[in-house]
Design a protein around this motif. Structure first.
Motif, short mmCIF file in Angstrom:
data_model
loop_
_atom_site.label_atom_id
_atom_site.label_comp_id
_atom_site.label_asym_id
_atom_site.label_seq_id
_atom_site.Cartn_x
_atom_site.Cartn_y
_atom_site.Cartn_z
N ASP A 84 0.83 -1.18 -0.19
CA ASP A 84 0.07 0.03 -0.12
C ASP A 84 0.86 1.11 0.03
OD1 ASP A 84 -2.78 -1.24 0.22
OD2 ASP A 84 -2.08 -1.77 2.13
N ALA A 85 2.28 1.29 -0.33
CA ALA A 85 3.15 2.39 -0.13
C ALA A 85 2.52 3.46 -1.45
CB ALA A 85 4.45 1.85 -0.50
N TYR A 86 2.46 4.58 -1.16
CA TYR A 86 2.15 5.53 -1.77
C TYR A 86 2.99 6.89 -1.68
CZ TYR A 86 -0.82 8.78 -4.59
OH TYR A 86 -1.06 9.70 -5.56
N ASN A 87 3.44 7.44 -2.71
CA ASN A 87 4.22 8.59 -2.92
C ASN A 87 3.31 9.71 -3.31
OD1 ASN A 87 6.04 10.93 -3.72
ND2 ASN A 87 7.72 9.57 -2.91
N VAL A 88 2.90 10.86 -2.31
CA VAL A 88 1.96 11.80 -2.83
C VAL A 88 2.45 12.52 -3.89
CG1 VAL A 88 0.76 13.88 -1.84
CG2 VAL A 88 1.00 11.82 -0.23
N GLY A 89 3.78 13.07 -3.76
CA GLY A 89 4.48 13.95 -4.83
C GLY A 89 4.43 13.38 -6.10
N SER A 90 5.02 12.04 -6.40
CA SER A 90 5.11 11.29 -7.57
C SER A 90 4.04 10.32 -8.02
CB SER A 90 6.58 10.61 -7.73
OG SER A 90 6.36 9.41 -6.69
N GLN A 91 3.29 10.22 -6.98
CA GLN A 91 1.84 9.20 -7.27
C GLN A 91 2.52 7.84 -7.31
OE1 GLN A 91 -0.38 11.32 -10.54
NE2 GLN A 91 -1.92 11.89 -8.89
N ALA A 92 3.45 7.54 -6.98
CA ALA A 92 4.14 6.29 -7.32
C ALA A 92 3.36 5.36 -6.41
CB ALA A 92 5.57 6.26 -6.82
N THR A 93 2.88 4.16 -6.60
CA THR A 93 2.13 3.35 -5.94
C THR A 93 2.64 1.85 -6.11
OG1 THR A 93 0.32 4.55 -6.82
CG2 THR A 93 -0.35 2.50 -5.84
N GLY A 94 2.37 1.34 -4.73
CA GLY A 94 2.60 -0.10 -4.44
C GLY A 94 3.92 -0.62 -4.08
N LEU A 95 4.08 -2.07 -4.19
CA LEU A 95 5.35 -2.64 -3.82
C LEU A 95 6.67 -2.14 -4.62
CD1 LEU A 95 4.86 -6.44 -3.74
CD2 LEU A 95 5.57 -4.77 -1.72
N ALA A 96 6.15 -2.06 -6.04
CA ALA A 96 7.46 -1.40 -6.80
C ALA A 96 7.33 -0.19 -7.26
CB ALA A 96 7.33 -2.48 -8.32
N GLN A 97 6.60 0.61 -6.53
CA GLN A 97 6.55 2.14 -6.75
C GLN A 97 6.25 2.57 -8.17
OE1 GLN A 97 6.44 4.74 -3.56
NE2 GLN A 97 5.25 2.87 -3.54
N PHE A 98 5.26 2.25 -8.72
CA PHE A 98 4.85 2.57 -10.17
C PHE A 98 4.33 3.75 -10.25
CE2 PHE A 98 6.03 -1.84 -11.36
CZ PHE A 98 6.98 -1.74 -12.39
N ILE A 99 4.96 4.76 -11.21
CA ILE A 99 4.18 6.08 -11.32
C ILE A 99 2.96 5.56 -12.63
CG2 ILE A 99 6.01 7.51 -10.79
CD1 ILE A 99 6.42 7.73 -13.82
N PRO A 100 1.94 6.55 -12.41
CA PRO A 100 0.84 6.12 -13.23
C PRO A 100 1.25 5.81 -14.79
CG PRO A 100 0.12 7.74 -11.72
CD PRO A 100 1.43 7.65 -11.66
N THR A 101 2.02 6.61 -15.37
CA THR A 101 2.24 6.62 -16.92
C THR A 101 3.09 5.17 -17.04
OG1 THR A 101 4.36 7.91 -16.53
CG2 THR A 101 2.40 8.72 -17.24
N THR A 102 4.20 4.93 -16.19
CA THR A 102 4.74 3.66 -16.55
C THR A 102 3.87 2.51 -16.24
OG1 THR A 102 6.67 4.80 -15.60
CG2 THR A 102 6.75 2.26 -15.61
N TRP A 103 2.94 2.62 -15.33
CA TRP A 103 2.09 1.44 -15.02
C TRP A 103 1.15 1.35 -16.38
CZ3 TRP A 103 1.91 -2.56 -11.87
CH2 TRP A 103 0.94 -3.43 -12.01
N ALA A 104 0.79 2.28 -16.63
CA ALA A 104 -0.36 2.31 -17.85
C ALA A 104 0.37 1.71 -19.22
CB ALA A 104 -0.72 3.78 -18.37
N ALA A 105 1.73 1.77 -19.24
CA ALA A 105 2.59 1.19 -20.46
C ALA A 105 2.93 -0.17 -20.19
CB ALA A 105 3.92 2.17 -20.72
N TYR A 106 3.01 -0.79 -18.74
CA TYR A 106 3.88 -1.94 -18.50
C TYR A 106 2.98 -2.84 -17.56
CZ TYR A 106 7.95 0.05 -20.79
OH TYR A 106 8.68 0.54 -21.83
N GLY A 107 1.83 -2.24 -17.01
CA GLY A 107 1.47 -3.13 -16.07
C GLY A 107 0.64 -4.23 -16.59
N VAL A 108 0.84 -5.62 -15.61
CA VAL A 108 0.12 -6.58 -16.11
C VAL A 108 -0.56 -7.49 -15.01
CG1 VAL A 108 2.09 -7.20 -17.91
CG2 VAL A 108 2.37 -8.09 -15.74
#
Length: 351
Positions: A84-108
């Motif tokens: 449940d880790a979350y970085n307010v500034g970058s919006q990095a989320t989860g165990l591996a701290q993916f930012i929304p744009t990277t997750w949108a491109a690579y999330g599986v």
């Protein structure tokens, strides 16, 4: 001609064209890169939170550079294993701290539940490995970079691939250099299972070198049909997508590299036995470097490398990693042979 053969011919033609058209200069620049860390890492799963172990085991087979130890160390560094880790500034989320744009491109969807969620550990870990392997490809394909491949990929994960390219290596940002250092220290320490020493102390010469090269692959996945003379490779069939060795490619790799590329065993176990059967070895006369075989004549299905003191190193079967075990002479054990001093060795020396 089947698809695999056509693909292999195409790859060969491309390689030749690259050399003719300047690919040699590109390769010269790439020589400033070192790596990958494909062997020497057997993940200590006791150091990993239990729910993350199976996803991490699967993810570690994505590419040889992103080992289980590296991925585990990276997850601790990114989120301290907090889904449940979350970085307010970058919006990095989860165990591996993916930012929304990277997750949108690579999330599986790593667990097949129908959704890809960066807060779901199987999804996050599977995507982490995919993205790390993409970054490995990125830094490998760029010219003018200096450094170890996996460290450059980690730096790209933290600071962005553009900054790695801009600075020609790990960017001189304190956060990034500390990030890479911490992960490598954790990977080689906390997350690497302490391996028992092989019983080769005092052993010198070619047998010791062959065993050393095999031992460096401990912890690498079994991959049926995978493995080359130069390292782990992608498997086929049930192990499609898994990067590693099968039993015969492991001993072939170890002998090729350990002999200074002068001894090349055949690719499959039956042929390896045929090529070395002129020097059979009883169990009570085994020496380090001897090959042990299982099966029946004409259908020998498994081979291992004797390392001394009643132990052998082997790539056992799908789903398992390369490991050292006591020798097994029951069941369908067929016999042992010696490579050194035999036809393959004599041919290599004569050449």
């Amino acid at each position: 001609m089947n698809g695999k053969v056509i693909g292999a011919v195409a790859v060969l033609l491309v390689a030749v064209l690259l050399l003719i058209l300047g690919g040699g200069a590109q390769e010269e620049q790439k020589r400033t890169l070192t790596g990958p860390m494909t062997g020497g890492c057997q993940l200590d799963e006791d150091a990993v939170p239990e729910p993350m172990r199976a996803p991490l085991r699967r993810a570690a087979a994505t590419c040889p550079e992103a080992t289980g130890c590296i991925l585990a160390a990276q997850l601790e560094t990114e989120s301290n294993w907090n889904p449940d880790a979350y970085n307010v500034g970058s919006q990095a989320t989860g165990l591996a701290q993916f930012i929304p744009t990277t997750w949108a491109a690579y999330g599986v969807d790593g667990d097949g539940d129908g959704t890809a969620d960066p807060r779901d550990p199987p999804d996050a870990i599977a995507t982490q490995a995919i993205y790390m392997c993409h970054l490995v490809d990125f830094v490998t394909e760029r010219t003018g970079l200096t450094g170890e491949i996996i460290e450059l990929a980690l730096a790209a994960y933290n600071a962005g691939p553009g900054n790695v390219e801009r600075f020609g290596g790990i960017p001189p940002f304190a956060e990034t250099t500390n990030y890479v250092t911490k992960i490598r220290d954790l990977a080689s320490g906390k997350y690497t299972l302490e391996r028992s020493a092989l019983p080769v102390e005092g052993l010198h010469g070619r047998a010791a070198e062959v065993i050393r090269f095999a031992d460096q692959q401990r912890g690498v996945m079994y991959a049926w049909g995978g493995g080359t003379l130069n390292g782990p490779g992608e498997g086929f069939g049930i192990d499609a997508g898994v990067v590693g060795f099968d039993c015969s490619s492991l001993v072939r790799y170890a002998y090729y590299q350990g002999s200074g590329q002068t001894i090349t065993l055949p690719r499959v176990t039956d042929a390896q036995y045929d090529a070395t059967k002129s020097q059979p070895v009883p169990v009570d006369r085994l020496q380090p470097g001897d090959l042990l075989f299982w099966g029946v004549l004409g259908n020998i299905h498994h081979v291992a490398l004797y390392v001394g003191d009643g132990q052998m190193i082997e790539a056992p079967q799908s789903g398992q990693t390369i490991l050292v075990t006591p020798i097994r002479t029951g069941g369908d054990y067929f016999g042992a042979t010696r490579v050194f001093g035999g036809p393959l060795d004599a041919t290599a020396v004569a050449a």
